[in-house]
Design an enzyme around this catalytic site. Sequence first.
Site: not given
Length: 274
Positions: A255, A221
């Site tokens: 995740r 991210k």
Amino acid sequence: MTLNCNGKLVDISSPKVMGILNVTPDSFFDGGAYNSDSHCLKQVEKMLSEGATFIDIGAYSSKPNATTVSTNEELERIIPVIKVLVESFPDIILSVDTFRAEVAKHAIAAGAAIINDISAGHLDVNMLKTIADYNVPYIMMHMRGTPQTMQQQTEYDDLLKDILLYFSERIQAARALGVNDIILDPGFGFAKTTAQNFELLNKLDDFKITDLPLLAGISRKSMIYKTLNTTPKYALNGTTALHMIALERGAHILRAHDVKEAFEAITLHHQLHT
């Protein structure tokens, strides 16, 4: 600490990896990479062999300013993939990344075991009732607004307190309807600045007060690649570094796009504490 996934009890007191499979053309890292059955099967086989316990499928990109997708298009993208994966891997535990109750219903009917909702039921008033009716584990994430508006909603009185209050209300609403298995996702990158993301990661263990399992979704991210002045493509090393921090702070599920590296982080973390 267990989750009931299609009748199978999965112990997550020992952290697990949730591999990401995006069947969208515009996801921030792997958009368009898995646009055929053969590509999906190959990638899922790889993730399962590398140690993934769960596979999370998304057909609606939730990156900032993502293009809106209709319910029908989301269903057309995701249901055939679910059916192919369940047929090819009978023991697979599939999570479906959707905020729409209609998609959740069809996904569960096709074989999905978990629903992963970025809005915690805020974007579809029927979602919590659907989860309760089908009695599946529910991942509720913290977000403000929508993927199209969330980056303009990063003002908080107290970041951690505000998120905990948000979850308190959502948990209560879910429990009142009969939802059993709840996993919390603090929502890294969703209505949060880079500094807020790091504050949240540093205080992740404060979520233990909820007595619920935690999912950390930090893989590749912007909090990583912007800090390192690079791109998602080159953010694997940074992801692994922060995965170890998330594990130290109590994460139960990572995740991740890169299952092998996430699984190795869990293995090393376990060795560190034995």
